[in-house]
Scaffold this active site. Structure first.
Site, PDB file in Angstrom:
ATOM      1  N   ASN A 144      29.820 -18.688  29.715  1.00  0.00           N
ATOM      2  CA  ASN A 144      30.624 -19.480  30.640  1.00  0.00           C
ATOM      3  C   ASN A 144      30.632 -18.831  32.014  1.00  0.00           C
ATOM      4  O   ASN A 144      30.549 -17.613  32.143  1.00  0.00           O
ATOM      5  CB  ASN A 144      32.057 -19.653  30.108  1.00  0.00           C
ATOM      6  CG  ASN A 144      33.007 -18.608  30.627  1.00  0.00           C
ATOM      7  OD1 ASN A 144      33.518 -18.708  31.755  1.00  0.00           O
ATOM      8  ND2 ASN A 144      33.244 -17.576  29.810  1.00  0.00           N
ATOM      9  N   PHE A 148      37.565 -18.851  37.053  1.00  0.00           N
ATOM     10  CA  PHE A 148      39.018 -18.963  37.243  1.00  0.00           C
ATOM     11  C   PHE A 148      39.431 -20.351  37.752  1.00  0.00           C
ATOM     12  O   PHE A 148      40.123 -20.467  38.775  1.00  0.00           O
ATOM     13  CB  PHE A 148      39.530 -17.889  38.213  1.00  0.00           C
ATOM     14  CG  PHE A 148      39.534 -16.490  37.685  1.00  0.00           C
ATOM     15  CD1 PHE A 148      39.298 -16.215  36.343  1.00  0.00           C
ATOM     16  CD2 PHE A 148      39.771 -15.412  38.536  1.00  0.00           C
ATOM     17  CE1 PHE A 148      39.312 -14.905  35.860  1.00  0.00           C
ATOM     18  CE2 PHE A 148      39.784 -14.099  38.071  1.00  0.00           C
ATOM     19  CZ  PHE A 148      39.561 -13.857  36.732  1.00  0.00           C
ATOM     20  N   SER A 210      36.323 -10.192  34.772  1.00  0.00           N
ATOM     21  CA  SER A 210      35.505 -11.398  34.652  1.00  0.00           C
ATOM     22  C   SER A 210      34.271 -11.255  35.530  1.00  0.00           C
ATOM     23  O   SER A 210      34.359 -10.797  36.675  1.00  0.00           O
ATOM     24  CB  SER A 210      36.303 -12.630  35.089  1.00  0.00           C
ATOM     25  OG  SER A 210      35.439 -13.750  35.221  1.00  0.00           O
ATOM     26  N   ASN A 212      32.621 -13.717  36.743  1.00  0.00           N
ATOM     27  CA  ASN A 212      32.379 -15.002  37.413  1.00  0.00           C
ATOM     28  C   ASN A 212      33.084 -15.163  38.748  1.00  0.00           C
ATOM     29  O   ASN A 212      33.045 -16.239  39.348  1.00  0.00           O
ATOM     30  CB  ASN A 212      32.788 -16.138  36.472  1.00  0.00           C
ATOM     31  CG  ASN A 212      32.007 -16.102  35.179  1.00  0.00           C
ATOM     32  OD1 ASN A 212      30.799 -15.869  35.173  1.00  0.00           O
ATOM     33  ND2 ASN A 212      32.686 -16.295  34.058  1.00  0.00           N
ATOM     34  N   THR A 213      33.755 -14.099  39.216  1.00  0.00           N
ATOM     35  CA  THR A 213      34.357 -14.088  40.545  1.00  0.00           C
ATOM     36  C   THR A 213      33.733 -12.941  41.320  1.00  0.00           C
ATOM     37  O   THR A 213      33.869 -11.778  40.919  1.00  0.00           O
ATOM     38  CB  THR A 213      35.888 -13.903  40.462  1.00  0.00           C
ATOM     39  OG1 THR A 213      36.449 -15.024  39.781  1.00  0.00           O
ATOM     40  CG2 THR A 213      36.501 -13.796  41.846  1.00  0.00           C
ATOM     41  N   LYS A 250      42.577  -5.541  31.407  1.00  0.00           N
ATOM     42  CA  LYS A 250      41.413  -6.058  30.669  1.00  0.00           C
ATOM     43  C   LYS A 250      40.131  -5.524  31.291  1.00  0.00           C
ATOM     44  O   LYS A 250      39.914  -5.641  32.496  1.00  0.00           O
ATOM     45  CB  LYS A 250      41.400  -7.589  30.665  1.00  0.00           C
ATOM     46  CG  LYS A 250      40.335  -8.173  29.739  1.00  0.00           C
ATOM     47  CD  LYS A 250      40.583  -9.639  29.461  1.00  0.00           C
ATOM     48  CE  LYS A 250      39.619 -10.176  28.406  1.00  0.00           C
ATOM     49  NZ  LYS A 250      39.931 -11.569  28.013  1.00  0.00           N
ATOM     50  N   ASN A 281      36.229  -8.045  27.909  1.00  0.00           N
ATOM     51  CA  ASN A 281      35.864  -9.337  28.483  1.00  0.00           C
ATOM     52  C   ASN A 281      34.427  -9.680  28.075  1.00  0.00           C
ATOM     53  O   ASN A 281      33.839  -8.998  27.237  1.00  0.00           O
ATOM     54  CB  ASN A 281      36.008  -9.281  30.012  1.00  0.00           C
ATOM     55  CG  ASN A 281      36.428 -10.610  30.616  1.00  0.00           C
ATOM     56  OD1 ASN A 281      35.910 -11.658  30.243  1.00  0.00           O
ATOM     57  ND2 ASN A 281      37.373 -10.574  31.545  1.00  0.00           N
TER      58      ASN A 281
END
Length: 393
Positions: A144, A148, A210, A212-213, A250, A281
């Protein structure tokens, strides 16, 4: 009535009867938590749908509590006390499933011991462009790159406040906090999250892992982490509530051994001391065993390919912190043994998400049953007795 008309009427009657019978069978199977029914009928149908649409549908089903309450009674051996919280069982749903805090009650009723929502950002944002979720069915994995996507602090807070005050929900809820993609002050984003949700969450998770940022994972570096945690803990200590919400960090599974050592030094500093860790994560690494048309999509990989790496990292951090900081283990948990492996590696609690996508609500009960059997087999009377048993401190 003509023979042709008679045949048509008979066929119509048969269809009605068959449809009615299937509906009754489906309702009964769902009510009973029939694992084979989910595996062979419900989930194959769900996987015909675009992954993100399927995800939204699953959240909606949980939101409106369309899945009956689990009839499995958690054994006493599965109840566990971590921090000051009493968990009816150690199996939680990981952040990323219920991003907006819509489905907490439904997830609680299917048997999860606690629910973590989010990630939640201060200001609403759409996240990354679609498509951004991909199934790797042959590998029991998901990639994925949501980025966010969040309805923002205010909307999610109102839901949780309603849950606590009006619906009188007493289950354990964690809120996973993120930063806005274009934020000019990431530290302030997390401080705002602590201030906003400190009154309604049992624990707060600082998500700086994460993939993805852009730039988010840089906050795991020693100096930046020290600055970030110092400010966040100061904000948490000002929350007007007793007990104050717990703060968890995390981490990404792609950190080096040296980076893990640096992080352990930071969180063992009194000014930056977190209450717990969430490990781990999703990963940006791609094992050669991944197959399928989406195997090399960018984003975070979850599921079975992450299992061994996350368990190893749990063990590493348990050693580095001398077992003094509770860990929530997550990554590739599909069976009770997977959960048990993480507990013995040092996790006090565990979470899963990808197995929920591939196997549905019955998987919650299956993991708990298998975990319970393994505890009894090894002579443990509680989850806490098994924590870290495979690790030499």
């Amino acid at each position: 009535m003509s023979p042709r008309r008679l045949v048509l009427e008979q066929l119509k009657t048969m269809l009605y009867v068959s449809a009615g019978g299937f509906s009754l069978f489906s309702t009964y199977s769902i009510y009973q938590g029939n694992e084979n029914f989910y595996e062979n009928i419900i989930l194959p149908l769900a996987h015909k749908i675009d992954p993100e649409t399927s995800h939204k549908l699953a959240v909606t089903v949980s939101k409106y509590q369309l899945i009956p309450k689990s009839n499995f009674k958690d054994p006493a051996e599965l109840s566990t006390n971590v921090w000051h919280l009493n968990f009816k069982n150690p199996v939680g749903v990981a952040a990323g499933f219920d991003k907006q805090g819509e489905a907490v009650e439904g997830l609680d009723k299917v048997g999860f011991g606690f629910v973590e929502i989010g990630s939640v950002t201060p200001v609403p944002q759409l996240g990354n462009d679609k498509p951004r979720v991909f199934r790797l069915i042959e590998n029991s994995a998901i990639i994925n790159r949501y980025g966010f996507n969040s309805e923002g602090h205010d909307v999610v807070y109102d839901r949780l406040q309603d849950l606590r005050e009006n619906k009188k929900f007493v289950g354990i809820v964690g809120v996973n906090l993120g930063k806005n993609k274009n934020s000019q002050n990431p530290v302030d984003d997390y401080v705002k999250g602590v201030q906003k949700f400190g009154s309604v969450a049992d624990y707060l998770v600082i998500n700086i892992s994460s993939p993805n940022t852009p730039g988010l994972r840089d906050w795991q570096a020693k100096d930046q982490l020290h600055n970030l945690l110092g400010n966040i803990i100061e904000a948490r200590n000002k929350v007007n509530r007793h007990p104050r919400p717990l703060l968890l960090l995390k981490l990404a599974p792609d950190l080096t051994k040296q980076e893990l050592e640096d992080i352990s030094q930071v969180i063992c500093d009194a000014k930056c001391s977190v209450d717990g860790l969430v490990i781990s994560n999703t990963t940006i690494k791609r094992d050669p065993s991944l197959i399928g048309p989406h195997a090399q999509e960018s984003g975070g990989l979850s599921g079975i390919p992450l299992a061994n790496k996350s368990t190893e990292m749990i063990s590493d951090m348990y050693k580095l912190t001398k077992g003094k900081i509770p860990i929530i283990g997550v990554g590739g948990i599909f069976t009770g043994k997977d959960a048990y492996d993480k507990i013995k590696a040092g996790a006090s609690l565990i979470q899963f998400y990808t197995a929920f996508v591939y196997h549905g609500p019955p998987r919650v009960t299956r993991i708990k049953k298998e975990l319970h059997q393994l505890l009894l087999k090894d002579g443990y009377s509680s989850v806490g007795d098994a924590v870290g048993k495979d690790v030499k401190l």
